[in-house]
Design an enzyme around this catalytic site. Structure first.
Site, PDB file in Angstrom:
ATOM      1  N   SER A 250       0.795  -1.219   0.000  1.00 22.15           N
ATOM      2  CA  SER A 250       0.000   0.000   0.000  1.00 22.15           C
ATOM      3  C   SER A 250       0.831   1.275   0.000  1.00 22.15           C
ATOM      4  CB  SER A 250      -0.952   0.012   1.205  1.00 22.15           C
ATOM      5  OG  SER A 250      -0.227  -0.167   2.396  1.00 22.15           O
ATOM      6  N   HIS A 308       1.813   4.928   4.758  1.00 23.12           N
ATOM      7  CA  HIS A 308       0.839   5.493   3.815  1.00 23.12           C
ATOM      8  C   HIS A 308       1.200   6.928   3.464  1.00 23.12           C
ATOM      9  CE1 HIS A 308      -2.644   2.550   5.002  1.00 23.12           C
ATOM     10  NE2 HIS A 308      -1.560   1.940   4.589  1.00 23.12           N
TER      11      HIS A 308
END
Length: 345
Positions: A250, A308
């Site tokens: 991610s 992230h």
């Protein structure tokens, strides 16, 4: 560029942040419960059924020192530079190969006859070739990335491989192997839901990103962002003294999402289960960055929010400045490589 056809989001991609102490405490509680109560009253729960490869992993918080960031920082800078340098050379070689094919065009008819005779004897290869030629450029880049992630996912299921997977496919700032896992953890998923969510989001955005960047620059950004996100996670864990393992694609995917949403902020996005509810890409990336910022400030531990943010920052930077001031000025590198390769013959 029209992106509305290929973008649908069902779940936000996430990078697993595994707190090994949490898993260990679960097993310990089950064992203590078995001792304290009569055996006839204890539910038939096997403590080993709760175990994961991470349950027996212990990370000493005392090893989380700021000095541990020097080596990962140098690796991040060097690896990121190598990614874009390799992408530039790859692009040059593709252009060179195309030029060679054009020069040898008179031989194309004969070669086609030979190839057709070979493929007609192998129906499977022929079908694969037809399937591959029907994919978009973005899907051709996505397919091998997805295949690698699936391969690593199944490797986690082999008990014999798990010590190696823990050593090289989980990023951990307190580990002796501190650099290589920054890359390999980008292709590592232990949870099937984690893998499915990440690959869905990557597939949704890869076509538009590859169309805008080209496959070479796309892959350079994807790989570099994966390492940058791992380094960001390292910094957060060392500063806050929170040991833990991280894995997942991610961070790299957030870079692609950040790039597309910044480059095309007016594109309408939607949630697959709520098709009537749409929002702009610009609003989406602001919400995601805000959510991860809150996760970092409030110490949320289920996702690796720092990773992230590192990936998203990488993609936003590339959309605003990187493509214009770095990629577009790669001319000297291409000229030097062309001089080494010589003229096309």
């Amino acid at each position: 560029m029209a992106l509305s056809r290929m973008i649908r989001i069902s779940n936000l991609c996430f990078k697993e942040n595994i707190l090994v102490q949490k898993h260990s405490s679960k097993i310990k509680n089950v064992r203590n419960f078995r001792k304290d109560r009569n055996i006839n009253e204890v539910p038939k729960v096997n403590p080993d059924s709760l175990a994961t490869p991470f349950s027996k992993t212990h990370i000493d918080p005392g090893k989380l020192r700021v000095g541990n960031l020097v080596k990962p920082f140098l690796f991040t800078v060097g690896f990121s530079g190598a990614c874009f340098l390799g992408a530039s050379i790859w692009e040059y070689e593709n252009m060179r190969g195309h030029a060679k094919r054009m020069l040898k065009k008179p031989m194309k008819f004969f070669k086609r006859q030979v190839d057709s005779g070979y493929t007609s004897t192998n129906a499977i290869l022929k079908e694969l070739k037809i399937w591959w030629s029907g994919l978009t450029e973005g899907e051709r880049v996505f397919a091998p990335i997805c295949a690698l992630n699936i391969l690593v996912f199944f490797a986690w299921r082999v008990p014999r491989f798990q010590p190696t997977m823990l050593r090289y496919f989980c990023s951990n700032p307190a580990s002796q192997n501190i650099c290589i896992p920054m890359v390999l953890s980008t292709f590592s998923h232990y949870s099937g839901l984690h893998l499915l969510a990440n690959m869905y989001v990557l597939h949704s955005f890869s076509t538009g990103a590859v169309h805008s960047l080209g496959k070479e620059q796309f892959l350079g950004l994807y790989m570099a962002a994966g390492v940058v996100s791992s380094f960001t996670s390292y910094m957060y864990k060392i500063i806050t003294k929170q040991p833990g393992l991280s894995l997942g694609a991610s961070g790299a995917i957030m870079a692609i999402l950040g790039y597309v949403c910044t480059q095309y902020p007016d594109t309408r996005l939607g949630i697959i289960f709520l098709p009537v509810f749409t929002f702009s890409a610009g609003a989406a990336i602001k919400f995601i960055v805000g959510l991860d910022t809150a996760g970092v400030l409030l110490g949320w531990k289920f996702f690796d929010h720092a990773a992230h943010l590192g990936g998203a920052a990488c993609g936003i930077f590339w959309a605003l400045w990187g493509n214009q001031y770095i990629w577009q000025n790669r001319g000297p590198v291409l000229q030097y490589w062309h001089h080494l390769r010589g003229s096309i013959k």
